[in-house]
Design an enzyme around this catalytic site. Sequence first.
Site, PDB file in Angstrom:
ATOM      1  N   LYS A   1       0.141  65.275  68.138  1.00 35.92           N
ATOM      2  CA  LYS A   1       1.024  64.847  67.045  1.00 35.92           C
ATOM      3  C   LYS A   1       0.875  65.750  65.818  1.00 35.92           C
ATOM      4  CE  LYS A   1      -2.188  61.336  65.223  1.00 35.92           C
ATOM      5  NZ  LYS A   1      -2.362  59.892  64.939  1.00 35.92           N
TER       6      LYS A   1
ATOM      7  N   GLY B   1       9.569  99.465  83.062  1.00 33.30           N
ATOM      8  CA  GLY B   1      10.729  99.189  83.899  1.00 33.30           C
ATOM      9  C   GLY B   1      11.714 100.330  83.802  1.00 33.30           C
ATOM     10  N   GLY B   2      12.515 100.316  82.716  1.00 32.37           N
ATOM     11  CA  GLY B   2      13.480 101.390  82.504  1.00 32.37           C
ATOM     12  C   GLY B   2      12.835 102.747  82.353  1.00 32.37           C
TER      13      GLY B   2
END
Length: 405
Positions: free
Chosen positions: A92, A352-353
């Site tokens: 909370k 990646g690229g």
Amino acid sequence: MSELLATYLLTEPGADTEKKAEQIATGLTVGSWTDLPLVKQEQMQKHKGRVIKVEEREGTAASEKQAVITIAYPEINFSQDIPALLTTVFGKLSLDGKIKLIDLHFSEAFKRALPGPKFGVYGIRKLLGEFERPLLMSIFKGVIGRDLSDIKEQLRQQALGGVDLIKDDEIFFETGLAPFETRIAEGKQILKETYEQTGHKTLYAVNLTGRTADLKDKARRAAELGADALLFNVFAYGLDVMQGLAEDPEIPVPIMAHPAVSGAFTSSPFYGFSHALLLGKLNRYCGADFSLFPSPYGSVALPRADALAIHEECVREDAFNQTFAVPSAGIHPGMVPLLMRDFGIDHIINAGGGVHGHPNGAQGGGRAFRAIIDAVLEAQPIDEKAEQCKDLKLALDKWGKAEAV
């Protein structure tokens, strides 16, 4: 008595920061204190939270007040699992204004209930037989809608470029075109062939997806099929789910934790978790052998201090194996000197690229990365190395060299 220490950053905590800290310590443990009779206070003392530190400081804005507070929570109050811990220290409370959980300090007793990485940095290096340089990983790209033959060819081309690991895209799910078990079996055959051709070993991390109730059976089947590693979107499922996979003796496979969804928990300067806690310490404690996160200089960049803090949590001396830090997103060969400056030898360069977008394809991209890694290790001028390696020269002509940050 064992205690767990939680450190928070409070922004605009109110006029009395000491009082606010005491309210948190009491409210998240015994609930009330001054209203209790003395005899009840004596009974409840062992359950009451303690304020350890209150340190006020200037905020990012001139008129903004901030405070770092540390509270000790008796571990007698909760079971030794991450859901119980987080609900106690940041349940909370996470709804109560500008409060960010920036660190947790675990007792040795609690640590014994957590698995940590099965393999870790040394174990992964041992699988590959490579101990003297950063590892290189590439990513499947543009595979949605592609069939198995396309996947196999991408895998082959990346492996022939000399990468050490290849991982599925995190958004590559079970759609019928390239089933999970088939990818594992066919991938192993491709990588066996490339190893026989080049003598270079490559591991393939397959994306473990599906309903939570099915994950363990699916991971066990992957292990039976000889999967090299499991990519896992941990924050889409929860840390406890990853822990369950990591501590299962029938899943003796490295786990690669992807940061997808984590930005919702870490990106705000005022709310949520620190990057170092969530992507570093908690990933490591709950069993991640690899932790991916944005680098300081790619297309989706973290502030350098945050990225370095994640790495520090992955490798600092602790009861657990070290986790391989994997700074990612928009990485190209020209960034390698910065990556090695900031993260040293024990990290993984993830592209990646920067591999697939090379003018000579994925093979050329892999060779360019390997060449510039060697140049940095040998203290050879990058331009000199580029004259010796056409693939590196083409990469630098296309992407340039990253500027220091």
